[in-house]
Each structure stands twice: as C-alpha cells, then as structure tokens.
Design a protein around this motif. Sequence first.
Motif, PDB file in Angstrom:
ATOM      1  N   LEU A  27       1.324  10.928   3.187  1.00 20.57           N
ATOM      2  CA  LEU A  27       1.950   9.609   3.291  1.00 20.57           C
ATOM      3  C   LEU A  27       2.186   9.013   1.914  1.00 20.57           C
ATOM      4  O   LEU A  27       3.236   8.414   1.659  1.00 20.57           O
ATOM      5  CB  LEU A  27       1.071   8.681   4.122  1.00 20.57           C
ATOM      6  CG  LEU A  27       1.542   7.224   4.219  1.00 20.57           C
ATOM      7  CD1 LEU A  27       2.858   7.130   4.981  1.00 20.57           C
ATOM      8  CD2 LEU A  27       0.485   6.350   4.883  1.00 20.57           C
ATOM      9  N   MET A  28       1.215   9.182   1.008  1.00 23.22           N
ATOM     10  CA  MET A  28       1.342   8.638  -0.343  1.00 23.22           C
ATOM     11  C   MET A  28       2.533   9.271  -1.072  1.00 23.22           C
ATOM     12  O   MET A  28       3.346   8.568  -1.684  1.00 23.22           O
ATOM     13  CB  MET A  28       0.064   8.881  -1.136  1.00 23.22           C
ATOM     14  CG  MET A  28       0.107   8.366  -2.568  1.00 23.22           C
ATOM     15  SD  MET A  28      -1.387   8.754  -3.504  1.00 23.22           S
ATOM     16  CE  MET A  28      -1.239  10.548  -3.638  1.00 23.22           C
ATOM     17  N   ILE A  29       2.662  10.588  -0.969  1.00 22.75           N
ATOM     18  CA  ILE A  29       3.769  11.283  -1.632  1.00 22.75           C
ATOM     19  C   ILE A  29       5.106  10.868  -1.021  1.00 22.75           C
ATOM     20  O   ILE A  29       6.062  10.545  -1.728  1.00 22.75           O
ATOM     21  CB  ILE A  29       3.571  12.810  -1.534  1.00 22.75           C
ATOM     22  CG1 ILE A  29       2.317  13.233  -2.301  1.00 22.75           C
ATOM     23  CG2 ILE A  29       4.799  13.540  -2.070  1.00 22.75           C
ATOM     24  CD1 ILE A  29       1.916  14.675  -2.079  1.00 22.75           C
ATOM     25  N   THR A  30       5.156  10.863   0.309  1.00 24.54           N
ATOM     26  CA  THR A  30       6.393  10.492   0.996  1.00 24.54           C
ATOM     27  C   THR A  30       6.762   9.051   0.705  1.00 24.54           C
ATOM     28  O   THR A  30       7.925   8.732   0.438  1.00 24.54           O
ATOM     29  CB  THR A  30       6.231  10.687   2.520  1.00 24.54           C
ATOM     30  OG1 THR A  30       5.846  12.033   2.786  1.00 24.54           O
ATOM     31  CG2 THR A  30       7.532  10.387   3.240  1.00 24.54           C
TER      32      THR A  30
ATOM     33  N   THR B 155       5.928   7.169  -1.873  1.00 23.88           N
ATOM     34  CA  THR B 155       6.345   6.977  -3.262  1.00 23.88           C
ATOM     35  C   THR B 155       7.800   7.393  -3.464  1.00 23.88           C
ATOM     36  O   THR B 155       8.576   6.701  -4.134  1.00 23.88           O
ATOM     37  CB  THR B 155       5.438   7.780  -4.205  1.00 23.88           C
ATOM     38  OG1 THR B 155       4.090   7.337  -4.047  1.00 23.88           O
ATOM     39  CG2 THR B 155       5.859   7.583  -5.660  1.00 23.88           C
ATOM     40  N   PHE B 156       8.185   8.510  -2.861  1.00 20.48           N
ATOM     41  CA  PHE B 156       9.549   9.020  -3.034  1.00 20.48           C
ATOM     42  C   PHE B 156      10.554   8.244  -2.190  1.00 20.48           C
ATOM     43  O   PHE B 156      11.586   7.774  -2.694  1.00 20.48           O
ATOM     44  CB  PHE B 156       9.591  10.504  -2.660  1.00 20.48           C
ATOM     45  CG  PHE B 156      10.955  11.126  -2.810  1.00 20.48           C
ATOM     46  CD1 PHE B 156      11.424  11.517  -4.054  1.00 20.48           C
ATOM     47  CD2 PHE B 156      11.776  11.309  -1.703  1.00 20.48           C
ATOM     48  CE1 PHE B 156      12.682  12.087  -4.198  1.00 20.48           C
ATOM     49  CE2 PHE B 156      13.034  11.879  -1.829  1.00 20.48           C
ATOM     50  CZ  PHE B 156      13.493  12.268  -3.076  1.00 20.48           C
TER      51      PHE B 156
ATOM     52  N   GLY C 298      11.533   4.387  -2.856  1.00 20.13           N
ATOM     53  CA  GLY C 298      12.300   4.048  -4.046  1.00 20.13           C
ATOM     54  C   GLY C 298      11.444   3.571  -5.196  1.00 20.13           C
ATOM     55  O   GLY C 298      11.947   2.927  -6.120  1.00 20.13           O
ATOM     56  N   MET C 299      10.145   3.894  -5.173  1.00 18.15           N
ATOM     57  CA  MET C 299       9.280   3.474  -6.261  1.00 18.15           C
ATOM     58  C   MET C 299       9.679   4.121  -7.584  1.00 18.15           C
ATOM     59  O   MET C 299       9.493   3.541  -8.652  1.00 18.15           O
ATOM     60  CB  MET C 299       7.825   3.827  -5.943  1.00 18.15           C
ATOM     61  CG  MET C 299       7.089   2.800  -5.117  1.00 18.15           C
ATOM     62  SD  MET C 299       6.959   1.194  -5.919  1.00 18.15           S
ATOM     63  CE  MET C 299       6.098   1.633  -7.420  1.00 18.15           C
ATOM     64  N   LEU C 300      10.217   5.328  -7.524  1.00 14.40           N
ATOM     65  CA  LEU C 300      10.597   6.026  -8.753  1.00 14.40           C
ATOM     66  C   LEU C 300      11.997   5.653  -9.201  1.00 14.40           C
ATOM     67  O   LEU C 300      12.231   5.413 -10.382  1.00 14.40           O
ATOM     68  CB  LEU C 300      10.493   7.543  -8.539  1.00 14.40           C
ATOM     69  CG  LEU C 300       9.109   8.054  -8.145  1.00 14.40           C
ATOM     70  CD1 LEU C 300       9.148   9.557  -7.924  1.00 14.40           C
ATOM     71  CD2 LEU C 300       8.080   7.702  -9.217  1.00 14.40           C
TER      72      LEU C 300
ATOM     73  N   ALA D 216       0.829  -1.211   0.000  1.00 15.67           N
ATOM     74  CA  ALA D 216       0.000   0.000   0.000  1.00 15.67           C
ATOM     75  C   ALA D 216       0.862   1.259   0.000  1.00 15.67           C
ATOM     76  O   ALA D 216       0.610   2.200   0.754  1.00 15.67           O
ATOM     77  CB  ALA D 216      -0.947  -0.003   1.207  1.00 15.67           C
ATOM     78  N   LEU D 217       1.893   1.268  -0.856  1.00 23.90           N
ATOM     79  CA  LEU D 217       2.811   2.407  -0.892  1.00 23.90           C
ATOM     80  C   LEU D 217       2.126   3.686  -1.364  1.00 23.90           C
ATOM     81  O   LEU D 217       2.559   4.786  -1.029  1.00 23.90           O
ATOM     82  CB  LEU D 217       3.997   2.075  -1.805  1.00 23.90           C
ATOM     83  CG  LEU D 217       4.908   0.946  -1.304  1.00 23.90           C
ATOM     84  CD1 LEU D 217       5.936   0.580  -2.363  1.00 23.90           C
ATOM     85  CD2 LEU D 217       5.590   1.350  -0.008  1.00 23.90           C
TER      86      LEU D 217
END
Length: 266
Positions: free
Chosen positions: A185-188, A190-191, A194-196, A76-77
């Motif tokens: 939380l979603m923005i943090t 994701t960054f 290491g999803m990007l 649930a990243l």
Amino acid sequence: MGSGRLYAAVAAGGFRRYATYRAATLAGVFTNTVFGLVLAYTYVALWDERPGLGGYDQAQALTYVWLGQAFLSTLALGGGGVESELMERIRTGDVAIDLYRPADLQLWWLSADLGRAVFQLLGRGAVPFAVGGLFFHLALPADPMTWAAFLGAVALAMVVSFAVRYLVALSAFWLLDGTGVAQMLMITGTFCSGMLLPLNVFPGALGEVVRALPWSAMLQAPADVLMGEAAVPGTYAFQAGWAVVLLAAGRLLQSVATRRVVVQGG
C-alpha cells in the motif's frame, strides 16, 4: 444524536492522542520541511527545462510539492494511520472487544482516523507548507471561497484515504500479519497519489489510469481545486464516488470478517 456525540468524542480522542507525541511531531515537521526543500529545488530544475509540464507553471508545481508534504502524514500516504493499530488488534484478537462495543466498527475507526488526520494537517502539515511559502512563490488563491472549496476536498480526501487503508487492515483477518500488504500500500500510494510527480504529468494510458484511481482523489484533486485547475462539483463527485464505493466495500468485507471471527470462536 447520541451516536453523533460518540463518534465526535472518538475523533476528538484521536486528535488529542496524536497531539501528545510532541517530539515525533517536531521531528516530522523538520523531515517534511527538508524533504520539501530538496523536492522543490528538483522541481525548479525540471520546470526550467520543461516549462508548463503537465499544464502547471512553476509556481503551481511548487505549490503541489508543498501540499504533498502537508498531506503525507495527514493522509497517511506512506502508512502510519490507524490501520496499523487495527491490524495489530486483529492479530492479537483484541478486535473482539471492538466488536462488543455499542458502536459500528468502521465508523469508530473512521472517526479516530479523522481526528488523527486533522491533527497531522495542523500540527505537522501547516508548518512545512508555510516554510515553502517563505522560500518560493506559490500559486495560492486570494478568494476565500476557493480555500473553503479546497478544505472540502481535503475532508473528502481524508475519507477516501481511510477507506483504502481500512480495506488493507481488514486483510489481517485472513493474513494475520498484514505487514506485506501495508508495504505494498505504501509503494502504491506513493506512486499513484502523485507524491513523486503530479499525476497530470503521466503520459498516455498510464496517466489516464492513475488519474482514475482512488489515490488521485487524495492529493491531485485537492491540489487542483486550490489552484483553480479543476471544477469543484466534478472533483467532489469524483472523490465522493470513490469514498462511497470503498466504504461500501469495507463494510462488505467487515461483514465477512465478522462472521469469520464468530466461526473461530473469537
């Protein structure tokens, strides 16, 4: 023994609940596969220009891409775990019913989220990862023990992920509407997960900071175990350390929040 069976039943219920959303699962599989292909070809271009970036060869970088797609819903990243339901129950006051159950609030929701995570890994994560293996050469180990160690790291990643999201969900006791916190939380996540880009690509002090944060225990740690880039004992210790700290923080905040419910007459 009775408590163990209770939480196992809660986890099984979480698994079955998400298994009923067949259309959503198929749509998620398609979305993750397409996005994985786009990201994979981007990585191919990047690693053609910068071979060995972050200490990964191209096959390892592509493996990382498809693990990310497999873990996106599993951990649930980007949101979508049980924290959304818990926030809603806090907002409506239904959490008072949860507190009357003969079960620990944190363990109940942890069990439910683990059931959800296991289903998402099998139902939504496995297919995109398999598709990635068909289209690209991935750095997958032949040793079954490495796969076993990887699954252990994934299990710890699930616990760390829940622990972070549980803290966010409990903020609804004070904020009532936790939408803003969930979006942060979603923005943090994701960054910092290491999803990007893999966290070992991040330079200097920034790289050291993000690799020390709990989100590193979610994607980067299992990926490095699978590809033989990290020692298993040290990785487990890092993940377990964050799990203990965050779960303890969640229990402390839960205790404060529970007293708040009593004061408000909930």
